[in-house]
Enzyme design. Structure first.
Site, mmCIF file in Angstrom:
data_model
loop_
_atom_site.group_PDB
_atom_site.id
_atom_site.type_symbol
_atom_site.label_atom_id
_atom_site.label_comp_id
_atom_site.label_asym_id
_atom_site.label_seq_id
_atom_site.Cartn_x
_atom_site.Cartn_y
_atom_site.Cartn_z
ATOM 1 N N ASP A 71 57.494 23.979 28.103
ATOM 2 C CA ASP A 71 57.231 22.775 27.314
ATOM 3 C C ASP A 71 56.381 23.089 26.095
ATOM 4 O O ASP A 71 55.661 24.097 26.040
ATOM 5 C CB ASP A 71 56.572 21.687 28.170
ATOM 6 C CG ASP A 71 55.232 22.114 28.768
ATOM 7 O OD1 ASP A 71 55.121 23.274 29.215
ATOM 8 O OD2 ASP A 71 54.300 21.292 28.787
ATOM 9 N N GLU A 133 52.976 22.308 31.325
ATOM 10 C CA GLU A 133 51.710 23.007 31.092
ATOM 11 C C GLU A 133 50.877 22.289 30.045
ATOM 12 O O GLU A 133 49.649 22.200 30.167
ATOM 13 C CB GLU A 133 51.986 24.448 30.655
ATOM 14 C CG GLU A 133 50.746 25.338 30.608
ATOM 15 C CD GLU A 133 49.991 25.292 29.282
ATOM 16 O OE1 GLU A 133 48.866 25.832 29.203
ATOM 17 O OE2 GLU A 133 50.505 24.709 28.308
#
Length: 388
Positions: A71, A133
């Protein structure tokens, strides 16, 4: 296909944390299959995101996990000079969201797959690609749980956050909580008859500010970090509906960014105690249904790596760099370390470029990371097996 080519594919997937990462994961899975490597997906509860776990080499304990998150942070409101989801090369730099943080490392790891296969590895290489994350390292615990259930016991982990290929052996942890002040509405002309949620939230925020300043004066300290102490910070506040209404609700987000050896939970408890013992009695005297809650939504441990561990010794030999560093930001390395993996952070690019408009990675950093992977492929048999 080169690391640059792979990075172009990865950047082309809009994997902002609020969106699905499945298109990228499917592309990576297909890439691995074309190289004869199987992989496993671990989906989140919604089915819209997934971790990827793949193993190259022998099916045995030991070896190294190469960990990266898929991400990226949003681009809205940032003045990009090129399409953030199209890799653009200018003056030896590759621009695009995630080039530094941290699709560059993933590209290099994927490019090394054939090299790892050809090395006749004595120990396996595991690829671990995670989600979420960037919103508090929320995804990786489920990946680690899946690894534990399968009885897989790697010897070490490299988290490829951008460090300019320097060895990072420590970073701060972070504990975050949603704060909610529930007040009592009334017309502002009779304000003493109400409980102003915004004003009580301001007192909680000021308590956090004073606690942060006290720690900056008194410690505990670790002067390898900048700043050298644990800090408290409130980054968002929302409350009220109109200027002439005493607000009923106010919400805020509290962050405790702590030294890896400083337990943040007693700090949060001190904030809760201030709310319970000082603020809530005042609020209840006016309206008994009022109150303050703090709900933890992120608890990522800091990292303290043994500078003399096998993995650090090996990577020093590969990089030729005997120095080691610490950073104030937080990574998934803390979770891997807490799960028993000797873990370091080392990857191409600079965090100074991460999260910014026109994020970039130097081409020379991809070259350096490719060399790193080549050396790693030839040295994996030297890592000792984990202790039972």
């Amino acid at each position: 296909m080169t690391s640059r080519d792979i990075l172009a594919h990865l950047v082309g997937f809009d994997t902002v944390s609020s969106k699905s990462n499945l298109a990228l994961i499917d592309w990576v899975r297909g890439y691995l299959e074309r190289h004869g490597i199987g992989s496993e997906l671990i989906h989140d509860g919604t089915g819209t995101k997934a971790h990827l776990w793949a193993t190259i080499g022998p099916d045995r304990d030991g070896g190294i996990v190469l960990s990266g998150h898929t991400d990226v942070v949003p681009v809205e409101g940032q003045p990009w000079t090129s399409d953030p989801f199209t890799l653009t090369e200018r003056d030896g730099r590759l621009y695009g969201r995630g080039t530094a943080d941290m699709k560059g490392f993933i590209a290099v790891a994927l490019n090394a797959v054939e090299r790892f296969k050809a090395a006749a590895l004595d120990r396996p290489v595991h690829l671990a690609l995670s989600y979420d994350e960037e919103i508090g390292c929320l995804g990786v615990p489920s990946l680690l749980e899946a690894i534990r259930r399968r009885g897989i016991r790697p010897a070490a982990c490299i988290v490829g956050e951008p460090t300019m290929m320097k060895l990072v052996v420590g970073h701060k942890g972070v504990l975050c909580a949603h704060g909610h002040v529930r007040g009592f509405e009334c017309h502002s002309s009779t304000a003493p008859e109400g409980v102003n949620a915004v004003q009580y939230a301001a007192r909680v925020i000021d308590f956090a500010r004073r606690e942060s300043e006290r720690r900056y004066r008194e410690g505990p300290f670790d002067h390898r970090f900048s700043p050298p102490s644990t800090t408290l910070h409130v980054g968002t506040v929302q409350g009220g509906t109109a200027f002439n209404i005493v607000p009923r609700d106010c919400r805020f987000d509290l962050e405790i960014r702590h030294l890896p050896t400083d337990d943040p939970h007693p700090i949060l408890q001190s904030v809760e105690r201030y709310c319970r013992e000082v603020l809530e009695p005042e609020m209840h005297a006016v309206a008994p249904d009022t109150g303050i809650t703090l709900s933890v939504f992120c608890d990522t441990p800091g990292l303290v790596a043994d500078p003399d561990s096998d993995i650090v010794t090996l990577l020093r030999r590969i990089t030729g760099d005997n120095d080691s560093f610490v950073v104030a930001y937080t990574t998934e390395a803390g979770h891997f370390s807490r799960d028993g993996y000797p873990t370091i952070v080392c990857g191409p690019g600079s965090m100074a470029q991460g999260h910014k408009p026109d994020e970039f990675i130097e081409l020379s950093q991809l070259v350096a990371a490719d060399r790193f992977m080549e050396e790693l492929a030839g040295a994996l048999g030297r890592i000792s097996r984990p202790q039972p």
